[in-house]
Every structure is written in structure tokens, then in C-alpha cells.
Enzyme design. Structure first.
Site, mmCIF file in Angstrom:
data_model
loop_
_atom_site.group_PDB
_atom_site.id
_atom_site.type_symbol
_atom_site.label_atom_id
_atom_site.label_comp_id
_atom_site.label_asym_id
_atom_site.label_seq_id
_atom_site.Cartn_x
_atom_site.Cartn_y
_atom_site.Cartn_z
ATOM 1 N N HIS A 234 0.858 -1.187 0.000
ATOM 2 C CA HIS A 234 0.000 0.000 0.000
ATOM 3 C C HIS A 234 0.893 1.234 0.000
ATOM 4 O O HIS A 234 1.648 1.481 0.940
ATOM 5 C CB HIS A 234 -0.923 -0.007 1.219
ATOM 6 C CG HIS A 234 -2.007 -1.030 1.134
ATOM 7 N ND1 HIS A 234 -2.593 -1.613 2.248
ATOM 8 C CD2 HIS A 234 -2.615 -1.606 0.056
ATOM 9 C CE1 HIS A 234 -3.516 -2.482 1.857
ATOM 10 N NE2 HIS A 234 -3.543 -2.489 0.534
ATOM 11 N N GLU A 237 1.710 4.064 2.854
ATOM 12 C CA GLU A 237 2.212 3.632 4.155
ATOM 13 C C GLU A 237 3.743 3.706 4.181
ATOM 14 O O GLU A 237 4.449 2.705 4.253
ATOM 15 C CB GLU A 237 1.682 2.223 4.450
ATOM 16 C CG GLU A 237 0.157 2.208 4.532
ATOM 17 C CD GLU A 237 -0.460 0.819 4.465
ATOM 18 O OE1 GLU A 237 0.279 -0.180 4.560
ATOM 19 O OE2 GLU A 237 -1.697 0.726 4.320
ATOM 20 N N HIS A 360 2.740 -3.095 7.127
ATOM 21 C CA HIS A 360 1.710 -2.112 6.805
ATOM 22 C C HIS A 360 1.666 -1.059 7.913
ATOM 23 O O HIS A 360 2.343 -1.165 8.920
ATOM 24 C CB HIS A 360 0.329 -2.779 6.716
ATOM 25 C CG HIS A 360 0.128 -3.657 5.542
ATOM 26 N ND1 HIS A 360 -0.637 -3.297 4.458
ATOM 27 C CD2 HIS A 360 0.578 -4.909 5.273
ATOM 28 C CE1 HIS A 360 -0.659 -4.285 3.568
ATOM 29 N NE2 HIS A 360 0.082 -5.276 4.048
ATOM 30 N N GLU A 435 0.619 -4.122 11.368
ATOM 31 C CA GLU A 435 0.134 -2.752 11.217
ATOM 32 C C GLU A 435 0.951 -1.926 12.203
ATOM 33 O O GLU A 435 0.786 -2.049 13.423
ATOM 34 C CB GLU A 435 -1.364 -2.645 11.513
ATOM 35 C CG GLU A 435 -2.253 -3.396 10.546
ATOM 36 C CD GLU A 435 -2.391 -2.729 9.190
ATOM 37 O OE1 GLU A 435 -1.853 -1.593 9.023
ATOM 38 O OE2 GLU A 435 -3.009 -3.317 8.295
#
Length: 478
Positions: A234, A237, A360, A435
Site C-alpha cells: 500500500h 504507508e 503495513h 500494522e
């Protein structure tokens, strides 16, 4: 007399050529832009080119605005007065309202989807829709708070933390963010400096023709297993590629005996940005860009982490190419997805890849498969315990609280993810998604300040060390 040709090639029709011939002043010429033009010219924009052999026309006094137009930088998305809301849904009616809003509005960016009561959502609302959104919240009595009143201020500050493109590889660090070419230049320097350990790898070209580069770190050793780390799928990020490069640096240069032992216990495959087109565009076009850069009519991009061929497009993904989580026109339709799959399929057995990690942001989570179903993987208990130990290690090191669990039960349902595919189809047993910082209700979301790069990467590396060491104790690398 000087002639100017205004040319645009329309996507679906023939080229249109509109020629203005005049010998008036620059200001007169600019006024002519208000004259009716063919629609494709208005849609595509104008490119002015003087005819060969034409005499010079614009004077220094004119400072011809057309020249300024031709030299203008590419347009960049802005988020002036965009607000970030945290909303708490408590009733089915409120859930339905948010679902309808997400479907109808392109002015409200949802981080996740409204699914059920007792759910919190972060929503980005553009400035011209703030009044309407506020009215909606009060009309339906939706509990909320404003996390940020002007998101562009964060972005402006973040861009100031980017190292210049021509920064020498010798000056690479974790106090600034680096663009793609700088990261690749640093990887190549590592290979030159450590030719017996570092090998630069290239998965192949992206949708827009950029290489997908990473490194293999191998200190030697018999019958070692391997760790594969995928980062930056992504684009927005930025902390993920920065953390991946920190991992590489630690594995190569740490003087800590435990880290040196970790580095030599495995072979390491680390790819800082597996979505290079998107990553590049997040610097030049839109800081909040997430997807790759494939074009679909009026919209661009596939969410590569919804494009893998396991339960593709069944939950937590969109079939609309204009949405941020568009899963693509078909499973594994995207070049970048195919590159990752081909690399893993080629190396999973020959290199004994037994660990797959994906980086992420944000929300401070350490998750494992599955994302597409509540069904538990065969080694759920081990992954749950290993993830909790990794989270405890972070808490001990920096005080940050990370939560661990399956993707489905920890963040939200999502299908077509790389980790689910690697675990289910390639049988990679130790599979985790990080994350990284900040917390779920972060005011910065993906715009993490550069001052947080080192502490974020340091705690993540400690968690990876815990994961690998604990998996070894449980016999996963035998």
C-alpha cells in the site's frame, strides 16, 4: 506571424488539432483560451508548441503565461481543511447510514467499512462536505470526535521530511523518508559493500515499468530456512518501506550478539516496496494514494492486497475501480501480484521459505491468517501465542500497545490478501502482518512523522526477532 498548435490525443477518438494563428500580444493570445474548444481538448488539457521556423514572439515584458503553463509541475492532490473523524456506530440504522454514505460519496474516505453496531470508524471528510457530514452525525445521533481539522498541514510537514532525490547512498538514514530510487541506490551500495552476503534481486517490472527490487541476505550455513518480508504493497504507508530498510541495516550491521545470531539463523528476502508505481506517485501526485497505477477508464489502481487468488473479492473488497480497495478485474490480474506469486512459487521450496511477514500501517496490530473467513488456520494456537509474545516484547521495549489475533477477528474481514494466499496455497506456516504505528485512533493515520521512524522500526524488529526465535523453539524450521 506565429502559429501555435494545440494538440490532444483523446483516448477514445481521433486526435484533435486546433490551430490558432495570430500575431497579437501574449495577453490577447491568452484570452483566446476562452473560445470554444473541442471537448477532448478541454478534458485532456492543452499543449502549445510553436511551429518550426516561427519567429520569436513573447517578450521579456510579457512573461508569457503560456510558457509558465508548459513548465508547470504535475498537479498534486491537496487536503486543505479536510477533517479526520472518529465515529462510533451503535445502532443498525447508523451502520446503514454510513454504508449508504460510503457508496454515494467520493468526498468521504473510509478507513475500513461500516459493518455492524459497536464499531468505530475513521473517516476523512473533504472541506466542502464538512458541514453536510456534521449535520448527518447530529441528525442520527452518531457519537464522534474530530481527530484532525486540516489534514494538509500534516502532509506539508511530512514532505519536508523527505530526503532530496540526489542524496548519496552513503547518507541513507532513518531520520528521513526516502524515495524509490534512493532506496534502490542504497540496496545496490550494500551489495557492493557486502558482496558475500548481499544480493540485489529484481522480481521484474511493475505496471508502469519500474523494477521491483529487494535483497537476499545470506551469511552462509547449511540447510537454512528463509524469511520473506513484503513491504509497501500500500503506497501511502511510508513507514513500511522505512522499517524494511531498517531491518536490512540491523541484520547486516548490528553488533548485538542476539541480532547477529538471528541474522545467521535464516536467509532473508526483503522487498521494501512491492508497489513501486504507487509509492512513487505518493510523492509526486497524491500522498494518500494506496493502490497500484493500472488504469481503468476514468479511475486508476488496484489494491494489490485484495488481488491474490484466495477467496478473491468475497469480502472487504470492492468491484469498483474508483474505490480504494478495488480487487481488480480478476484474481491475480495485476503485474505486481504476479511478480510476487511467481517469485514465491519459484523459491518457496528451494529456499525453504517458512516465514512470510508483511509490513503495513497503521493501528499497532500483529495479525495472522485468515482475513477472508473466521475459520481458524491449523496452527492458530501457535500463531496466537507467538503474536502475543511479540506484542509483549514491544510493550516491554517501548511501552507501545500492539494487539495480536487473526486478521478477520482483529481488524476487519478482507479477501485476496497476500498472507492468506501464502499460508493456504504455499503452506508457509509462520505468516504475520504488521500494522505499525500509530494507534487505531491516530490523528496522523498514514502520515507518520519521520521522528517516529526509528522507534517504530526498532520495536517491529524486536517483534520479528521474537517471532522467528519462538517459531524455531516450536520446531517450524526443522
Amino acid at each position: 506571424m506565429r502559429a501555435y498548435i494545440c494538440t490532444c490525443i483523446h483516448t477514445y477518438t481521433h486526435s484533435y488539432i486546433h490551430t490558432y494563428i495570430h500575431n497579437q500580444s501574449c495577453s490577447r493570445r491568452l484570452n483566446m483560451l476562452s473560445l470554444p474548444l473541442p471537448l477532448p481538448l478541454l478534458l485532456c488539457g492543452l499543449v502549445f508548441r510553436p511551429l518550426v521556423g516561427a519567429a520569436s514572439f513573447c517578450t521579456k515584458a510579457d512573461q508569457c503565461a503560456l510558457d509558465a503553463i508548459s513548465q508547470a509541475p504535475a498537479a498534486q492532490a491537496r487536503y486543505d481543511h479536510t477533517r479526520i473523524y472518529s465515529v462510533e456506530l451503535t445502532t443498525a440504522t447508523q451502520v446503514g447510514i454510513m454504508q449508504a454514505l460510503e457508496e454515494a460519496s467520493d468526498s468521504c474516505g473510509f478507513m475500513g467499512h461500516a459493518r455492524m453496531p459497536d464499531q468505530k470508524l475513521t473517516i476523512m471528510v473533504t472541506g466542502h462536505k464538512v458541514a453536510d457530514f456534521d449535520d448527518l452525525l447530529h441528525t442520527y445521533n452518531i457519537s464522534h470526535r474530530i481527530l484532525n481539522y486540516n489534514f494538509q498541514e500534516l502532509i506539508d510537514a511530512n514532505y519536508l521530511e523527505v530526503a532530496p532525490e540526489n542524496t548519496p547512498a552513503e547518507e541513507f538514514d532513518w531520520k528521513r523518508y526516502f524515495q524509490l530510487d534512493s532506496i534502490y541506490g542504497w540496496l545496490e551500495k550494500l551489495e557492493r559493500d557486502h558482496p558475500d552476503v548481499v544480493k540485489v534481486l529484481d522480481m521484474g517490472l511493475s505496471t508502469q515499468g519500474l523494477p521491483i527490487k529487494g535483497v537476499k541476505l545470506a551469511f552462509g550455513g547449511e540447510n537454512l530456512t528463509s524469511v520473506f518480508i513484503e513491504s509497501g504493497i500500500h503506497a501511502r504507508e511510508w513507514i513500511a518501506p522505512a522499517t524494511a530498510t531498517y531491518f536490512i541495516d540491523q541484520l547486516l550491521h548490528s553488533k548485538d550478539a542476539a541480532v547477529r545470531a538471528l541474522a545467521r539463523s535464516q536467509n532473508w528476502f526483503i522487498f521494501p516496496s512491492v508497489n513501486p508505481d504507487g509509492y512513487r506517485y505518493s510523492f509526486t501526485g497524491d500522498r494518500m494514494w494506496r493502490k497500484n497505477r493500472q488504469i481503468f477508464g476514468i479511475c486508476r489502481g488496484v489494491d494489490l492486497n485484495r488481488n491474490f487468488p484466495l477467496s478473491w473479492n468475497t469480502t472487504g473488497a470492492s468491484g469498483n475501480p474508483c474505490k480504494y480497495d478495488f480487487s481488480g478485474p480478476a484474481a491475480a490480474s495485476e503485474v505486481e501480484t504476479q511478480r510476487i506469486m511467481q517469485f514465491l512459487e519459484t523459491h518457496v521450496e528451494s529456499e525453504r521459505i517458512r516465514t512470510y511477514l508483511s509490513l503495513h500501517s497503521y493501528s499497532q496490530l500483529i495479525m495472522f491468517p485468515y482475513g477472508h473467513t473466521a475459520e481458524r488456520v491449523e496452527n492458530y494456537a501457535d500463531l496466537k501465542e507467538i503474536g502475543q509474545l511479540a506484542a509483549a516484547r514491544i510493550k516491554e521495549l517501548t511501552g507501545r500497545v500492539y494487539k495480536s489475533g487473526s486478521i478477520y477477528e482483529t481488524i476487519y474481514p478482507s479477501s485476496g490478501g497476500s498472507k492468506d494466499w501464502a499460508h493456504s496455497q504455499l503452506k508457509v506456516p509462520i505468516t504475520f502482518t504488521f500494522e505499525l504505528r500509530g494507534p487505531p485512533d491516530s490523528q496522523e493515520m498514514f502520515i507518520l512523522s519521520a521522528k517516529d521512524i526509528e522507534p517504530t522500526a526498532r520495536e517491529a524488529f524486536a517483534a520479528v526477532q521474537t517471532i522467528v526465535e519462538e517459531a524455531a523453539k516450536r520446531g517450524y524450521y526443522q
